[in-house]
Scaffold this motif. Sequence first.
Motif, PDB file in Angstrom:
ATOM      1  N   ALA A 262      -3.240 -15.402  -7.801  1.00 51.02           N
ATOM      2  CA  ALA A 262      -3.247 -14.212  -6.946  1.00 51.02           C
ATOM      3  C   ALA A 262      -2.064 -13.306  -7.262  1.00 51.02           C
ATOM      4  CB  ALA A 262      -3.225 -14.636  -5.480  1.00 51.02           C
ATOM      5  N   LEU A 263      -0.898 -13.909  -7.540  1.00 47.07           N
ATOM      6  CA  LEU A 263       0.281 -13.111  -7.892  1.00 47.07           C
ATOM      7  C   LEU A 263       0.041 -12.340  -9.184  1.00 47.07           C
ATOM      8  CD1 LEU A 263       3.165 -12.326  -7.177  1.00 47.07           C
ATOM      9  CD2 LEU A 263       3.953 -14.399  -8.349  1.00 47.07           C
ATOM     10  N   ARG A 264      -0.593 -12.985 -10.156  1.00 45.46           N
ATOM     11  CA  ARG A 264      -0.913 -12.294 -11.412  1.00 45.46           C
ATOM     12  C   ARG A 264      -1.955 -11.189 -11.192  1.00 45.46           C
ATOM     13  NH1 ARG A 264       1.303 -14.494 -15.726  1.00 45.46           N
ATOM     14  NH2 ARG A 264       1.652 -16.755 -15.848  1.00 45.46           N
ATOM     15  N   ASP A 265      -3.012 -11.526 -10.467  1.00 47.62           N
ATOM     16  CA  ASP A 265      -4.116 -10.582 -10.281  1.00 47.62           C
ATOM     17  C   ASP A 265      -3.685  -9.322  -9.541  1.00 47.62           C
ATOM     18  OD1 ASP A 265      -5.766 -12.362 -11.572  1.00 47.62           O
ATOM     19  OD2 ASP A 265      -6.690 -13.143  -9.736  1.00 47.62           O
ATOM     20  N   ARG A 266      -2.718  -9.481  -8.615  1.00 46.48           N
ATOM     21  CA  ARG A 266      -2.292  -8.348  -7.793  1.00 46.48           C
ATOM     22  C   ARG A 266      -0.915  -7.816  -8.204  1.00 46.48           C
ATOM     23  NH1 ARG A 266      -3.726 -11.017  -1.882  1.00 46.48           N
ATOM     24  NH2 ARG A 266      -5.827 -11.762  -2.434  1.00 46.48           N
ATOM     25  N   ALA A 267      -0.449  -8.210  -9.357  1.00 47.03           N
ATOM     26  CA  ALA A 267       0.905  -7.837  -9.787  1.00 47.03           C
ATOM     27  C   ALA A 267       1.108  -6.330  -9.842  1.00 47.03           C
ATOM     28  CB  ALA A 267       1.203  -8.454 -11.152  1.00 47.03           C
ATOM     29  N   ASP A 268       0.066  -5.592 -10.158  1.00 49.03           N
ATOM     30  CA  ASP A 268       0.225  -4.147 -10.321  1.00 49.03           C
ATOM     31  C   ASP A 268      -0.134  -3.356  -9.063  1.00 49.03           C
ATOM     32  OD1 ASP A 268      -2.496  -4.577 -10.367  1.00 49.03           O
ATOM     33  OD2 ASP A 268      -2.865  -3.404 -12.189  1.00 49.03           O
ATOM     34  N   ARG A 269      -0.271  -4.044  -7.935  1.00 47.87           N
ATOM     35  CA  ARG A 269      -0.546  -3.336  -6.691  1.00 47.87           C
ATOM     36  C   ARG A 269       0.622  -2.417  -6.342  1.00 47.87           C
ATOM     37  NH1 ARG A 269      -4.063  -5.069  -2.856  1.00 47.87           N
ATOM     38  NH2 ARG A 269      -3.529  -3.032  -1.961  1.00 47.87           N
ATOM     39  N   ARG A 270       0.316  -1.173  -5.997  1.00 48.33           N
ATOM     40  CA  ARG A 270       1.345  -0.179  -5.694  1.00 48.33           C
ATOM     41  C   ARG A 270       1.586  -0.167  -4.187  1.00 48.33           C
ATOM     42  NH1 ARG A 270       1.429   4.896  -9.658  1.00 48.33           N
ATOM     43  NH2 ARG A 270       1.367   3.739 -11.633  1.00 48.33           N
ATOM     44  N   LEU A 271       2.496  -1.005  -3.750  1.00 50.61           N
ATOM     45  CA  LEU A 271       2.769  -1.127  -2.328  1.00 50.61           C
ATOM     46  C   LEU A 271       3.703  -0.007  -1.857  1.00 50.61           C
ATOM     47  CD1 LEU A 271       3.296  -4.982  -2.031  1.00 50.61           C
ATOM     48  CD2 LEU A 271       1.184  -3.660  -1.818  1.00 50.61           C
ATOM     49  N   ASP A 272       3.321   0.630  -0.748  1.00 55.79           N
ATOM     50  CA  ASP A 272       4.108   1.730  -0.196  1.00 55.79           C
ATOM     51  C   ASP A 272       4.074   1.628   1.333  1.00 55.79           C
ATOM     52  OD1 ASP A 272       5.609   4.046  -0.013  1.00 55.79           O
ATOM     53  OD2 ASP A 272       3.868   5.373  -0.192  1.00 55.79           O
ATOM     54  N   PRO A 273       4.706   0.577   1.888  1.00 55.91           N
ATOM     55  CA  PRO A 273       4.643   0.363   3.335  1.00 55.91           C
ATOM     56  C   PRO A 273       5.458   1.395   4.101  1.00 55.91           C
ATOM     57  CG  PRO A 273       6.183  -1.167   2.349  1.00 55.91           C
ATOM     58  CD  PRO A 273       5.527  -0.443   1.210  1.00 55.91           C
ATOM     59  N   PRO A 274       5.163   1.563   5.391  1.00 56.53           N
ATOM     60  CA  PRO A 274       5.979   2.464   6.208  1.00 56.53           C
ATOM     61  C   PRO A 274       7.442   2.022   6.204  1.00 56.53           C
ATOM     62  CG  PRO A 274       3.976   1.792   7.373  1.00 56.53           C
ATOM     63  CD  PRO A 274       4.056   0.948   6.142  1.00 56.53           C
ATOM     64  N   VAL A 275       8.332   2.952   6.396  1.00 54.61           N
ATOM     65  CA  VAL A 275       9.785   2.767   6.518  1.00 54.61           C
ATOM     66  C   VAL A 275      10.447   2.531   5.163  1.00 54.61           C
ATOM     67  CG1 VAL A 275      11.693   1.527   7.612  1.00 54.61           C
ATOM     68  CG2 VAL A 275       9.541   1.879   8.875  1.00 54.61           C
ATOM     69  N   THR A 276      10.147   1.400   4.498  1.00 55.73           N
ATOM     70  CA  THR A 276      10.843   1.081   3.249  1.00 55.73           C
ATOM     71  C   THR A 276      10.189   1.708   2.037  1.00 55.73           C
ATOM     72  OG1 THR A 276       9.611  -0.957   2.789  1.00 55.73           O
ATOM     73  CG2 THR A 276      11.554  -1.128   4.219  1.00 55.73           C
TER      74      THR A 276
END
Length: 220
Positions: free
Chosen positions: A97-111
Motif C-alpha cells: 500500500a505504501l508503494r502503490d500510494r507513494a505518489d499521492r499528493r496530500l494537501d490536508p487543511p492547516v499543514t
Amino acid sequence: MAAPAADPERVYAIATANRLLTADLLESLTPEQWRTPSLCEGWTVREVAAHLVPPADDYSVGWLVKVLLKYRFDLARMVDETTREAAQRPTAEIVAALRDRADRRLDPPVTHSLGPMTDTCIHLRDIARPLGLDVDPGRESWRPALDFLVSRPAVRGFVPRDRLPRLRFETTDQAWAHGEGPLVRGPSEAVALVMAGRSVALADVDGDGVAELSHRLGAG
C-alpha cells in the motif's frame, strides 16, 4: 535565515521518494525488527509504517470535521487509534500500500503539502534510527522540512508552542538557521529530530542551548 517559498512539485516529489525509500527499508526487515519500538512514542516500526501509508481518499475540511467529530475533536486519539487499526494488516500489505500510494499528493487543511512531506522525513528516521540503519532522506529533503518545523502551521500541530522560542538552531551540513538565543547546532537530520521532539538526537547536536532544549524535551 528567511525560509524560501516551497515549490509544491518539489515537496510532492520528496514525499514520494521518501515513501518509496521507506518501503524498500520495510521490505528488508525481519518480523523482530517490525516489532522494534520506534522513536515515535508508543508506536513500534509497524505502527509508524502503517501511519505513513497515504489514505485512499483525499483530505478535505469536511472529511476532517467528520472524523474529528467521531473522536470528539481529539486529534491525537484519532491518529493513534486509526494507525493501530491499520497496523493490523500483514506487513506485505502495508508495504504494498505504501508503494502503490507513494505518489499521492496530500494537501490536508492547516499543514498543507509540507506537513505530510515532513512526516515522511521524520518517520523514516523514527524507523531507521532504532534499528541502527543509516537510511536517510538527505539534506535536500531536510531543508523544506526544517523550514516547515519552524513555521506557524507546524506550531499548530507538529511542534509545541514552547519548544523552540528563544533558541537558535543551525545546521552544519547546509546553510540553514532559525531563531535567536543559545545555540543548538548539528546535522540537518539531528536538528530536525530534536525540533520534532526526538530526544535521542540530542546526542548529535551541540551548543549552549542544548541543555535548555533537553529540559524542554523532558530529557534532562
